[in-house]
Design a protein around this motif. Structure first.
Motif, PDB file in Angstrom:
ATOM      1  N   ASP A 168      56.274  50.949 -11.554  1.00 54.72           N
ATOM      2  CA  ASP A 168      56.316  49.500 -10.944  1.00 54.72           C
ATOM      3  C   ASP A 168      57.518  49.334 -10.184  1.00 54.72           C
ATOM      4  O   ASP A 168      58.669  49.747 -10.698  1.00 54.72           O
ATOM      5  CB  ASP A 168      56.551  48.552 -12.430  1.00 54.72           C
ATOM      6  CG  ASP A 168      54.868  48.468 -13.188  1.00 54.72           C
ATOM      7  OD1 ASP A 168      54.008  48.711 -12.516  1.00 54.72           O
ATOM      8  OD2 ASP A 168      55.064  48.346 -14.236  1.00 54.72           O
ATOM      9  N   ILE A 169      57.288  48.792  -9.160  1.00 49.96           N
ATOM     10  CA  ILE A 169      58.491  48.411  -8.316  1.00 49.96           C
ATOM     11  C   ILE A 169      58.570  47.011  -7.985  1.00 49.96           C
ATOM     12  O   ILE A 169      57.664  46.032  -8.012  1.00 49.96           O
ATOM     13  CB  ILE A 169      57.980  49.002  -6.886  1.00 49.96           C
ATOM     14  CG1 ILE A 169      57.993  50.354  -6.715  1.00 49.96           C
ATOM     15  CG2 ILE A 169      59.335  48.517  -5.942  1.00 49.96           C
ATOM     16  CD1 ILE A 169      57.810  51.008  -5.380  1.00 49.96           C
ATOM     17  N   VAL A 170      59.520  46.358  -8.519  1.00 52.50           N
ATOM     18  CA  VAL A 170      59.964  44.931  -8.531  1.00 52.50           C
ATOM     19  C   VAL A 170      61.204  44.739  -7.400  1.00 52.50           C
ATOM     20  O   VAL A 170      62.204  45.429  -7.576  1.00 52.50           O
ATOM     21  CB  VAL A 170      60.395  44.579 -10.015  1.00 52.50           C
ATOM     22  CG1 VAL A 170      60.799  42.964  -9.891  1.00 52.50           C
ATOM     23  CG2 VAL A 170      59.374  44.865 -11.008  1.00 52.50           C
ATOM     24  N   PRO A 171      60.832  43.939  -6.252  1.00 55.71           N
ATOM     25  CA  PRO A 171      61.636  43.571  -5.604  1.00 55.71           C
ATOM     26  C   PRO A 171      62.720  42.620  -5.988  1.00 55.71           C
ATOM     27  O   PRO A 171      62.460  41.899  -6.713  1.00 55.71           O
ATOM     28  CB  PRO A 171      60.950  42.939  -4.525  1.00 55.71           C
ATOM     29  CG  PRO A 171      59.794  42.393  -5.030  1.00 55.71           C
ATOM     30  CD  PRO A 171      59.513  43.276  -6.231  1.00 55.71           C
ATOM     31  N   ILE A 172      64.034  42.738  -5.598  1.00 53.30           N
ATOM     32  CA  ILE A 172      65.121  41.967  -6.183  1.00 53.30           C
ATOM     33  C   ILE A 172      65.398  40.975  -4.815  1.00 53.30           C
ATOM     34  O   ILE A 172      65.893  41.559  -3.992  1.00 53.30           O
ATOM     35  CB  ILE A 172      66.457  42.787  -6.640  1.00 53.30           C
ATOM     36  CG1 ILE A 172      66.002  43.724  -7.746  1.00 53.30           C
ATOM     37  CG2 ILE A 172      67.481  41.799  -6.814  1.00 53.30           C
ATOM     38  CD1 ILE A 172      66.839  44.617  -8.123  1.00 53.30           C
ATOM     39  N   ILE A 173      65.348  39.737  -5.005  1.00 51.21           N
ATOM     40  CA  ILE A 173      65.632  38.919  -3.979  1.00 51.21           C
ATOM     41  C   ILE A 173      66.530  37.904  -4.436  1.00 51.21           C
ATOM     42  O   ILE A 173      66.625  36.731  -5.262  1.00 51.21           O
ATOM     43  CB  ILE A 173      64.253  38.145  -3.575  1.00 51.21           C
ATOM     44  CG1 ILE A 173      63.359  39.073  -3.398  1.00 51.21           C
ATOM     45  CG2 ILE A 173      64.613  37.069  -2.448  1.00 51.21           C
ATOM     46  CD1 ILE A 173      61.884  38.472  -3.026  1.00 51.21           C
ATOM     47  N   PRO A 174      68.052  38.025  -4.122  1.00 53.45           N
ATOM     48  CA  PRO A 174      69.023  37.204  -4.455  1.00 53.45           C
ATOM     49  C   PRO A 174      68.951  35.803  -3.662  1.00 53.45           C
ATOM     50  O   PRO A 174      68.204  35.702  -2.721  1.00 53.45           O
ATOM     51  CB  PRO A 174      70.280  37.814  -3.801  1.00 53.45           C
ATOM     52  CG  PRO A 174      69.853  38.706  -2.756  1.00 53.45           C
ATOM     53  CD  PRO A 174      68.320  39.222  -3.242  1.00 53.45           C
ATOM     54  N   ARG A 175      69.405  34.849  -4.393  1.00 54.64           N
ATOM     55  CA  ARG A 175      69.524  33.559  -4.005  1.00 54.64           C
ATOM     56  C   ARG A 175      70.520  33.185  -3.049  1.00 54.64           C
ATOM     57  O   ARG A 175      70.492  32.180  -2.196  1.00 54.64           O
ATOM     58  CB  ARG A 175      69.427  32.476  -5.104  1.00 54.64           C
ATOM     59  CG  ARG A 175      68.352  32.457  -5.804  1.00 54.64           C
ATOM     60  CD  ARG A 175      68.245  31.304  -6.863  1.00 54.64           C
ATOM     61  NE  ARG A 175      69.464  31.105  -7.514  1.00 54.64           N
ATOM     62  CZ  ARG A 175      69.977  30.269  -8.247  1.00 54.64           C
ATOM     63  NH1 ARG A 175      69.360  29.287  -8.662  1.00 54.64           N
ATOM     64  NH2 ARG A 175      70.964  30.532  -9.016  1.00 54.64           N
ATOM     65  N   THR A 176      71.473  34.115  -2.855  1.00 55.89           N
ATOM     66  CA  THR A 176      72.401  34.063  -1.823  1.00 55.89           C
ATOM     67  C   THR A 176      72.511  35.383  -1.317  1.00 55.89           C
ATOM     68  O   THR A 176      72.411  36.282  -1.683  1.00 55.89           O
ATOM     69  CB  THR A 176      73.778  33.538  -2.515  1.00 55.89           C
ATOM     70  OG1 THR A 176      74.662  33.481  -1.578  1.00 55.89           O
ATOM     71  CG2 THR A 176      74.279  34.483  -3.443  1.00 55.89           C
ATOM     72  N   ALA A 177      73.122  35.256   0.212  1.00 55.14           N
ATOM     73  CA  ALA A 177      73.369  36.350   0.797  1.00 55.14           C
ATOM     74  C   ALA A 177      74.947  36.971   0.893  1.00 55.14           C
ATOM     75  O   ALA A 177      75.646  36.074   0.763  1.00 55.14           O
ATOM     76  CB  ALA A 177      72.955  36.381   2.202  1.00 55.14           C
ATOM     77  N   GLY A 178      75.216  38.129   1.031  1.00 55.23           N
ATOM     78  CA  GLY A 178      76.669  38.509   1.037  1.00 55.23           C
ATOM     79  C   GLY A 178      76.513  40.053   0.915  1.00 55.23           C
ATOM     80  O   GLY A 178      75.749  40.704   0.560  1.00 55.23           O
ATOM     81  N   TYR A 179      77.694  40.720   1.031  1.00 56.05           N
ATOM     82  CA  TYR A 179      78.100  41.848   0.815  1.00 56.05           C
ATOM     83  C   TYR A 179      78.044  42.301  -0.705  1.00 56.05           C
ATOM     84  O   TYR A 179      78.877  41.808  -1.467  1.00 56.05           O
ATOM     85  CB  TYR A 179      79.517  42.299   1.671  1.00 56.05           C
ATOM     86  CG  TYR A 179      79.091  42.249   3.038  1.00 56.05           C
ATOM     87  CD1 TYR A 179      78.659  43.152   3.885  1.00 56.05           C
ATOM     88  CD2 TYR A 179      79.901  41.092   3.706  1.00 56.05           C
ATOM     89  CE1 TYR A 179      78.498  42.972   5.328  1.00 56.05           C
ATOM     90  CE2 TYR A 179      79.761  40.976   5.046  1.00 56.05           C
ATOM     91  CZ  TYR A 179      79.058  41.890   5.860  1.00 56.05           C
ATOM     92  OH  TYR A 179      78.870  41.707   7.358  1.00 56.05           O
ATOM     93  N   ILE A 180      77.638  43.418  -0.839  1.00 56.67           N
ATOM     94  CA  ILE A 180      77.649  44.060  -2.282  1.00 56.67           C
ATOM     95  C   ILE A 180      78.916  44.463  -2.534  1.00 56.67           C
ATOM     96  O   ILE A 180      79.305  45.653  -1.762  1.00 56.67           O
ATOM     97  CB  ILE A 180      76.461  44.595  -2.476  1.00 56.67           C
ATOM     98  CG1 ILE A 180      75.264  44.037  -2.542  1.00 56.67           C
ATOM     99  CG2 ILE A 180      76.645  45.420  -3.946  1.00 56.67           C
ATOM    100  CD1 ILE A 180      73.910  44.675  -2.754  1.00 56.67           C
TER     101      ILE A 180
END
Length: 177
Positions: free
Chosen positions: A4-16
């Motif tokens: 199973d592949i679950v995409p991770i979509i953050p609610r905010t953008a930025g550098y990790i």
């Protein structure tokens, strides 16, 4: 092989800035997978807080303008009341001056008084007429000032409503940030 592949979509953008998992690692709900650099978000929060402080100051300023307008209205009403009393006093003095003038005019015709006495009565009458006119103009000016002060209060009240609306928006901006 199945997966199973679950995409991770953050609610905010930025550098990790940090990753807390490795490839094919089992994760649980609520696990921290990575950390996003928060410097940009902190800056946005500080900007929102500064805008909130500015909005609060604008509300205070607009409310103080209302108090100033109310003070101006009170002074204008007091001036109008004083001018009205001055008008009544001037009417009484003018009435007396007119009666004196009429008396002196009749006495001058019979040569019972001098021209100088008659002229003094005439001058007194004219002076009282001018004083009454000046008091009436003062009264009208005071009424106009009161009307202008009331209009300012209404305008400032509208400014307070707008400033409070902006304040609420800035509070929401801080909450969002």
């Amino acid at each position: 092989i199945e997966g199973d592949i679950v995409p991770i979509i953050p609610r905010t953008a930025g550098y990790i800035t940090a990753i807390h998992f490795s490839d094919n690692q089992f994760v649980h709900a609520g696990d921290t997978l990575f950390i996003i650099d928060s410097r940009e978000l902190k800056t946005k929060l500080q900007q929102a807080e500064a805008a909130l402080s500015n909005a609060e100051a604008n509300v205070g300023s607009a409310e103080s303008l209302i108090k100033t307008g109310e003070a101006n209205l009170s002074v204008s009403k007091a001036n109008a009341d004083a001018s009205k009393e001055n008008i009544e006093n001037a009417k009484v003095r003018l009435s007396k001056a007119i009666k004196d003038y009429d008396r002196y005019n009749n006495l001058l015709k019979t040569k019972s008084i001098t021209q100088q006495q008659f002229d003094a009565a005439l001058t007194d009458k004219q002076s009282n007429e001018a004083q009454l006119a000046a008091n009436q103009k003062q009264y009208l000016a005071s009424q106009n000032q009161a009307a202008a002060a009331l209009a300012q209060i209404n305008n400032y009240t509208k400014q307070v409503v707008v400033a409070k609306s902006v304040l609420e928006q800035r509070k929401q901006d801080v909450e969002y940030a």
